[in-house]
Write a protein that holds these residues in place. Structure first.
Motif: not given
Length: 577
Positions: A435-437, A462-467, A471-474
């Motif tokens: 869960x990247x979120x 957190x953004x490894x497996x998502x396109x 939001x919080x990672x950015x």
């Protein structure tokens, strides 16, 4: 002109219908884009209406729409690619959530800056506008022939709604005749049930396919958004269940250099094909187990994440006033994208959902987070107390739920209990490492608590497996760029966050202020229009965010350079771990 554009032009609607759809979309408050992106869409559409069949250049968009100087160079300034990428994502999200009115959609094909108006929904697919890798597109892969499912047009469920209206008229007529009229209550929606099937394209790969399916099943059950049916029950329909059900049918392919899974999602009751796609993993230098885990992580995110395929369908097909699961999903969207009105609607919906189903841990967890998202709510002891109570009860009812642990993390952090917040966040990530979120939200708590290096590292992961990175990672990456004086990078990252909340808006204006950009005044005006008292209450907001003093002071300096008149006063002291 490429083949995709040629085919899309062949199924376009007349110009009058295209113009009507453009105006309808731009005036719809549910279309979540910035004014700048609206200007881009109108520019592309008007150029098309005026006979421009080959699309426009990035230079024209930058100069004519974005106000860049005549010396603009797209090779060093990616603003056009970023804005177009966000616009494509917004178009997909809107049409998937709310459908296509009158069977007209707007599409911006990859590789071109042109607006097309096909009569069916054509998803844009994974964005690669700003991708710098060298991996070829799936279509160029010759060894395996993939079955291609036809693109399904969006079928608005207006027929169902019209039937409901007709039924209402019949009841009303009966009431006039003396028959009792019953008031229809909002629908109580449940989590959807998912049946997972996977076969191998070649008999010799069936064992490997079965192992991958088992790994995927584990990853899916770690999400709390779906109910996963036991393998072997794929043909059991949803009649015995209260929620909708879906079948995920997958085919496993193995080549020397990669592993691929072609998938499609169908409605179990109607058999309608809803979505299809392809997941591919490079096997170079990786163990079979790590390949399975990477494949399962990507597919689980795509299927089960809040913004994944199935939950997007659930939101689209649920009535606007639906309670239960649809309300919980919309609350997560509201928290990520911001907007006081949306957050307030989510709170009311969640309160009603809990009144109807008091034991729902997901509704408790989301209501806890929504309460803390209100302006100044984190400074109100009564609100913090109720949010904490709701989060703790959610964890007590569902101790294996990452949703509940994320809510507890937010409540503990708001109460100033940093170590307890980090502990709850770590628990959420342990429960669902895919869960990247959740990882992104923990990254933000770590960063704001003073663990800056750990927060940045987790945000990147957190953004490894998502396109699209969460939001919080950015936000963490943007804050860190700002803190270290990389204002151009901070501005670029902040502009990529599809959110309208106060922290993101402040960061955008402050970064532009530090750059002495004329656009800083525009961003400042946007904040003032939404919150006229923001300059007077800035320090209270900083206290509610629990920002570290060095970041808070830098943000204040950037706002002042942008033209803000922040009231003098010391930023609330925050203890650094």
């Amino acid at each position: 002109m490429n083949a995709e554009v040629h085919d899309l032009k062949a199924c376009e609607v007349p110009t009058a219908e295209a113009r009507a759809e453009l105006e309808r979309l731009l005036s719809d408050s549910r279309f979540r884009v910035t004014e700048r992106q609206k200007d881009i869409l109108r520019y592309l559409a008007e150029r098309r209406f005026n006979g421009c069949e080959e699309g426009v250049k990035a230079y024209s968009l930058a100069v004519d729409v974005l106000g860049r100087p005549s010396g603009f160079d797209a090779s060093i300034d990616p603003i056009v690619r970023i804005e177009i990428s966000r616009l494509r994502s917004a178009l997909d999200a809107y049409y998937q959530a709310f459908g296509a009115a009158d069977n007209v959609t707007i599409h911006i094909p990859k590789g071109m800056y042109i607006a097309l108006f096909p009569g069916t929904l054509i998803p844009h697919g994974p964005e690669d506008e700003i991708h710098t890798g060298s991996e070829p597109a799936v279509e160029s892969r010759p060894p395996v022939l993939m079955p291609e499912a036809p693109v399904q047009p969006v079928r608005p469920r207006n027929g169902i709604r019209l039937a409901a209206v007709a039924a209402g008229l019949v009841v009303a007529i009966g009431a006039v005749a003396g028959v009792k009229l019953f008031v229809q209550r909002p629908a109580m929606t449940k989590k959807p049930t998912v049946y997972v099937m996977m076969t191998a394209a070649e008999a010799g790969m069936q064992r490997e396919a079965s192992q991958t399916r088992d790994t995927l099943m584990t990853a899916l059950t770690q999400f709390t958004t779906l109910t996963i049916a036991k393998p072997g029950y794929s043909h059991v329909r949803s009649g015995a269940r209260s929620g909708r059900s879906y079948e995920i049918d997958m085919k496993y392919y193995a080549d020397a250099d990669d592993r691929s899974i072609w998938w499609q999602i169908a409605d179990s009751e109607t058999g309608d094909l809803l979505k299809s796609g392809l997941e591919k993993v490079d096997v170079s230098g990786k163990s079979p187990a790590s390949v399975r885990e990477e494949m399962a992580a990507g597919l689980a995110q795509h299927f089960a994440a809040t913004r994944g395929v199935i939950n997007s369908i659930e939101i689209h097909d649920s009535p606007d006033d639906a309670l239960g699961n649809a309300c919980i999903l919309r609350a997560e969207y509201a928290l990520d994208e911001g907007g006081a009105d949306r957050v307030t609607r989510s709170r009311d919906c969640l309160e009603q959902s809990l009144a109807a189903a008091p034991g729902d841990p997901d509704a408790r967890a989301l209501l806890s987070r929504v309460l803390l998202a209100g302006k100044g709510a984190s400074l109100d002891p009564a609100v913090r107390s109720r949010a904490m109570e709701l989060a703790k009860s959610a964890v007590s009812s569902a101790p294996m739920s990452d949703r509940a642990q994320v809510a507890l993390m937010a409540a503990q952090f708001s109460a100033g209990r940093t170590e307890a917040a980090v502990q709850a966040g770590n628990r959420a990530v342990e429960l669902n490492p895919n869960n990247g979120d959740a990882a992104a939200k923990l990254a933000l708590v770590l960063y704001l608590s003073g663990y800056k290096d750990a927060g940045v590292a987790m945000a990147r992961d957190a953004g490894r497996f998502v396109e699209t990175a969460p939001r919080d990672a950015m936000l963490v990456r943007a804050l860190d760029a700002y803190r270290t004086g990389r204002y151009s990078e901070a501005s670029l990252l902040a502009e990529q966050i599809n959110c309208t909340d106060f922290m993101v808006a402040t960061l955008r204006a402050a970064a532009l202020g530090q750059l002495s950009s004329p656009e800083a005044h525009e961003r400042l005006s946007e904040i003032r229009s939404k919150d006229p008292a923001f300059e007077r209450t800035f320090h209270d907001r900083v206290a509610s965010w629990r920002l570290q003093p060095d970041i808070a002071a830098e943000l204040e300096a950037g706002l002042i350079k942008a033209g803000a008149q922040v009231d003098p006063g010391a930023v609330s002291s925050i203890t650094t771990p």
